[in-house]
Design a protein around this motif. Structure first.
Motif, PDB file in Angstrom:
ATOM      1  N   THR A  21     -17.713  18.110  19.828  1.00  0.00           N
ATOM      2  CA  THR A  21     -16.676  18.380  20.825  1.00  0.00           C
ATOM      3  C   THR A  21     -16.781  19.809  21.332  1.00  0.00           C
ATOM      4  OG1 THR A  21     -15.238  16.861  19.609  1.00  0.00           O
ATOM      5  CG2 THR A  21     -14.206  18.219  21.276  1.00  0.00           C
ATOM      6  N   ALA A  22     -17.031  20.747  20.422  1.00  0.00           N
ATOM      7  CA  ALA A  22     -17.168  22.147  20.802  1.00  0.00           C
ATOM      8  C   ALA A  22     -18.395  22.363  21.689  1.00  0.00           C
ATOM      9  CB  ALA A  22     -17.265  23.020  19.549  1.00  0.00           C
ATOM     10  N   LEU A  23     -19.501  21.703  21.370  1.00  0.00           N
ATOM     11  CA  LEU A  23     -20.720  21.826  22.183  1.00  0.00           C
ATOM     12  C   LEU A  23     -20.470  21.332  23.606  1.00  0.00           C
ATOM     13  CD1 LEU A  23     -23.253  20.591  19.491  1.00  0.00           C
ATOM     14  CD2 LEU A  23     -23.242  22.876  20.511  1.00  0.00           C
ATOM     15  N   LEU A  24     -19.762  20.212  23.732  1.00  0.00           N
ATOM     16  CA  LEU A  24     -19.434  19.681  25.056  1.00  0.00           C
ATOM     17  C   LEU A  24     -18.449  20.594  25.776  1.00  0.00           C
ATOM     18  CD1 LEU A  24     -19.656  17.504  27.178  1.00  0.00           C
ATOM     19  CD2 LEU A  24     -18.012  16.118  25.892  1.00  0.00           C
ATOM     20  N   HIS A  25     -17.472  21.099  25.025  1.00  0.00           N
ATOM     21  CA  HIS A  25     -16.484  22.032  25.585  1.00  0.00           C
ATOM     22  C   HIS A  25     -17.188  23.237  26.204  1.00  0.00           C
ATOM     23  CE1 HIS A  25     -12.420  24.267  24.943  1.00  0.00           C
ATOM     24  NE2 HIS A  25     -13.160  24.955  25.794  1.00  0.00           N
ATOM     25  N   GLU A  26     -18.154  23.805  25.494  1.00  0.00           N
ATOM     26  CA  GLU A  26     -18.843  25.004  25.971  1.00  0.00           C
ATOM     27  C   GLU A  26     -19.599  24.739  27.272  1.00  0.00           C
ATOM     28  OE1 GLU A  26     -22.034  27.137  23.574  1.00  0.00           O
ATOM     29  OE2 GLU A  26     -20.245  28.363  23.167  1.00  0.00           O
ATOM     30  N   ILE A  27     -20.051  23.508  27.447  1.00  0.00           N
ATOM     31  CA  ILE A  27     -20.789  23.158  28.663  1.00  0.00           C
ATOM     32  C   ILE A  27     -19.851  23.027  29.868  1.00  0.00           C
ATOM     33  CG2 ILE A  27     -22.122  21.324  29.786  1.00  0.00           C
ATOM     34  CD1 ILE A  27     -23.361  20.771  26.999  1.00  0.00           C
ATOM     35  N   ILE A  28     -18.714  22.367  29.688  1.00  0.00           N
ATOM     36  CA  ILE A  28     -17.846  22.091  30.835  1.00  0.00           C
ATOM     37  C   ILE A  28     -16.843  23.203  31.111  1.00  0.00           C
ATOM     38  CG2 ILE A  28     -18.055  19.613  30.458  1.00  0.00           C
ATOM     39  CD1 ILE A  28     -15.248  19.581  29.314  1.00  0.00           C
ATOM     40  N   ALA A  29     -16.681  24.147  30.174  1.00  0.00           N
ATOM     41  CA  ALA A  29     -15.683  25.201  30.345  1.00  0.00           C
ATOM     42  C   ALA A  29     -16.187  26.260  31.325  1.00  0.00           C
ATOM     43  CB  ALA A  29     -15.359  25.843  29.000  1.00  0.00           C
ATOM     44  N   GLY A  30     -15.256  27.079  31.805  1.00  0.00           N
ATOM     45  CA  GLY A  30     -15.617  28.188  32.675  1.00  0.00           C
ATOM     46  C   GLY A  30     -14.993  28.074  34.038  1.00  0.00           C
ATOM     47  N   HIS A  31     -15.080  29.145  34.787  1.00  0.00           N
ATOM     48  CA  HIS A  31     -14.451  29.232  36.106  1.00  0.00           C
ATOM     49  C   HIS A  31     -15.225  28.424  37.153  1.00  0.00           C
ATOM     50  CE1 HIS A  31     -12.173  30.767  39.415  1.00  0.00           C
ATOM     51  NE2 HIS A  31     -13.209  31.391  39.950  1.00  0.00           N
ATOM     52  N   ASP A  32     -14.484  27.739  38.011  1.00  0.00           N
ATOM     53  CA  ASP A  32     -15.056  27.002  39.146  1.00  0.00           C
ATOM     54  C   ASP A  32     -14.369  27.502  40.408  1.00  0.00           C
ATOM     55  OD1 ASP A  32     -15.900  25.263  41.084  1.00  0.00           O
ATOM     56  OD2 ASP A  32     -15.437  23.435  39.972  1.00  0.00           O
ATOM     57  N   GLU A  33     -15.130  28.177  41.251  1.00  0.00           N
ATOM     58  CA  GLU A  33     -14.531  28.785  42.451  1.00  0.00           C
ATOM     59  C   GLU A  33     -14.000  27.758  43.436  1.00  0.00           C
ATOM     60  OE1 GLU A  33     -18.697  29.367  45.000  1.00  0.00           O
ATOM     61  OE2 GLU A  33     -17.738  31.100  44.031  1.00  0.00           O
ATOM     62  N   PHE A  34     -14.393  26.492  43.261  1.00  0.00           N
ATOM     63  CA  PHE A  34     -13.906  25.443  44.145  1.00  0.00           C
ATOM     64  C   PHE A  34     -12.673  24.723  43.590  1.00  0.00           C
ATOM     65  CE2 PHE A  34     -18.487  25.782  45.076  1.00  0.00           C
ATOM     66  CZ  PHE A  34     -18.397  26.139  46.425  1.00  0.00           C
ATOM     67  N   ASP A  35     -12.201  25.177  42.436  1.00  0.00           N
ATOM     68  CA  ASP A  35     -11.043  24.544  41.793  1.00  0.00           C
ATOM     69  C   ASP A  35      -9.915  25.561  41.704  1.00  0.00           C
ATOM     70  OD1 ASP A  35      -9.183  23.302  40.213  1.00  0.00           O
ATOM     71  OD2 ASP A  35     -10.527  22.879  38.539  1.00  0.00           O
ATOM     72  N   ALA A  36      -8.842  25.336  42.458  1.00  0.00           N
ATOM     73  CA  ALA A  36      -7.724  26.282  42.511  1.00  0.00           C
ATOM     74  C   ALA A  36      -6.979  26.382  41.188  1.00  0.00           C
ATOM     75  CB  ALA A  36      -6.749  25.886  43.623  1.00  0.00           C
ATOM     76  N   THR A  37      -7.155  25.398  40.308  1.00  0.00           N
ATOM     77  CA  THR A  37      -6.466  25.430  39.010  1.00  0.00           C
ATOM     78  C   THR A  37      -7.367  25.978  37.901  1.00  0.00           C
ATOM     79  OG1 THR A  37      -7.119  23.169  38.409  1.00  0.00           O
ATOM     80  CG2 THR A  37      -5.100  23.417  39.686  1.00  0.00           C
ATOM     81  N   SER A  38      -8.555  26.444  38.257  1.00  0.00           N
ATOM     82  CA  SER A  38      -9.500  26.975  37.277  1.00  0.00           C
ATOM     83  C   SER A  38      -9.270  28.472  37.092  1.00  0.00           C
ATOM     84  CB  SER A  38     -10.934  26.720  37.767  1.00  0.00           C
ATOM     85  OG  SER A  38     -11.871  27.349  36.938  1.00  0.00           O
ATOM     86  N   VAL A  39      -9.248  28.910  35.835  1.00  0.00           N
ATOM     87  CA  VAL A  39      -8.964  30.311  35.511  1.00  0.00           C
ATOM     88  C   VAL A  39     -10.270  31.073  35.282  1.00  0.00           C
ATOM     89  CG1 VAL A  39      -7.816  31.861  33.890  1.00  0.00           C
ATOM     90  CG2 VAL A  39      -6.755  29.681  34.486  1.00  0.00           C
ATOM     91  N   ASP A  40     -10.367  32.238  35.887  1.00  0.00           N
ATOM     92  CA  ASP A  40     -11.550  33.081  35.716  1.00  0.00           C
ATOM     93  C   ASP A  40     -11.393  33.895  34.433  1.00  0.00           C
ATOM     94  OD1 ASP A  40     -13.850  34.468  35.974  1.00  0.00           O
ATOM     95  OD2 ASP A  40     -13.318  35.525  37.819  1.00  0.00           O
ATOM     96  N   SER A  41     -11.761  33.280  33.325  1.00  0.00           N
ATOM     97  CA  SER A  41     -11.592  33.905  32.013  1.00  0.00           C
ATOM     98  C   SER A  41     -12.793  33.578  31.141  1.00  0.00           C
ATOM     99  CB  SER A  41     -10.307  33.395  31.352  1.00  0.00           C
ATOM    100  OG  SER A  41     -10.148  33.913  30.060  1.00  0.00           O
ATOM    101  N   ALA A  42     -13.114  34.466  30.217  1.00  0.00           N
ATOM    102  CA  ALA A  42     -14.251  34.240  29.323  1.00  0.00           C
ATOM    103  C   ALA A  42     -14.014  33.005  28.457  1.00  0.00           C
ATOM    104  CB  ALA A  42     -14.463  35.466  28.441  1.00  0.00           C
ATOM    105  N   VAL A  43     -15.061  32.226  28.239  1.00  0.00           N
ATOM    106  CA  VAL A  43     -14.956  31.034  27.393  1.00  0.00           C
ATOM    107  C   VAL A  43     -14.971  31.472  25.933  1.00  0.00           C
ATOM    108  CG1 VAL A  43     -16.039  28.853  26.746  1.00  0.00           C
ATOM    109  CG2 VAL A  43     -16.144  29.644  29.121  1.00  0.00           C
TER     110      VAL A  43
END
Length: 283
Positions: A21-43
């Motif tokens: 779960t953590a390995l998958l989390h690390e892949i999908i986490a992170g900021h997306d400039e096209f997503d207004a609900t995405s936070v620009d924060s370190a994973v």
């Protein structure tokens, strides 16, 4: 995936064990400039935390047990498994601390007012004109009739129920009385978590009040269905990370029970460490 309730929606990984779960989390986490609900924060270092937790050592970790999660109506078998889970965490070195979150008692009303209001707004776009399918457009019907036919066929009963409730809550004369008050309760719930995390590293408890019910059992009782989410709604409203890990089988139904672990915002690694340690302790 489409927008349902923008301030509540979140993508979460699901896997056979905490490390995967953590390995998958690390892949999908992170900021997306096209997503207004995405936070620009370190994973957070979730994979490293899961690997650290695999040792099973929880010495120095303080785990909160929410007083309000001991609710009437929780299945006996679920309570027994969760009691055993806390005993295991303690045996692994964790300190169990009772925390008081009084505003959790109001979570149901606040969540469903906010969620249905946002649903009514987000799903309004699926009118057969701009998004989604279109039904009944044979040249003989008005735009309003096509919209009604499209939504009547495209939305299920529960979706329609939530759209109607949300539209009512946002209507003139009711916005202040319902939606605005629900947002105030949301703030109080977030403050309860903030106070709790001053004395503990993570919070744990049952994921749901009962084990799985039979397919179709609660279709005619929406309130019973909503109560099934009672223990997961507070962290959803507060915007906190949470995970559910298998904790055992309820003796009265012979069905699985999940232990929910909640961490402070942007500190998902704490949740993964405890989850992996608990998983290791059950082997």
């Amino acid at each position: 995936m489409i927008a349902n309730a923008s301030s509540l929606d979140q993508v979460g990984p699901c896997a056979n064990n905490v490390l995967d779960t953590a390995l998958l989390h690390e892949i999908i986490a992170g900021h997306d400039e096209f997503d207004a609900t995405s936070v620009d924060s370190a994973v957070p270092p979730v994979v490293a935390a899961a690997r650290e937790g695999a040792s099973g050592d929880l010495r120095g970790v303080r785990i909160g047990r929410v007083k309000q999660f001991a609710r009437p109506g929780t299945q006996d078998g679920v309570n027994e498994v969760i009691d055993a889970a806390f005993a295991q965490l303690e045996n692994q070195g964790a300190e169990i601390v009772e925390v008081d979150c009084p505003n959790f008692d109001n979570v149901m009303g606040a969540y469903y007012l906010i969620q249905t209001s946002e649903v009514s707004s987000n799903l309004a776009r699926f009118d057969g004109m701009r998004y989604g399918q279109r039904r009944g457009d044979d040249g003989s019907r008005s735009a309003e009739e096509v919209m009604a036919l499209t939504r009547g066929e495209g939305f299920g009963d529960e979706v329609k129920r939530r759209i109607i409730l949300g539209t009512y809550a946002l209507s003139v004369g009711y916005y202040d009385a319902y939606y605005l008050q629900a947002q105030r309760v949301r703030t109080l719930i977030a403050r309860d978590f903030t106070r709790a995390f001053e004395s503990v590293d993570v919070i744990a408890g049952p994921s749901v009040p009962t084990t799985a019910f039979k397919l179709g059992d609660k279709v005619d009782d929406p309130l019973a269905m909503y109560n099934f989410d009672l223990f997961t709604l507070p962290l959803n409203l507060a915007g906190l990370p949470g995970m559910s890990v298998p904790a055992g089988t309820a003796a009265d139904t012979n069905l699985p029970v999940g232990l929910q672990i909640i961490a402070p915002a942007f500190e998902d690694d704490k949740m993964y460490r405890v989850g992996a340690a608990f998983e290791a302790g059950r082997r």
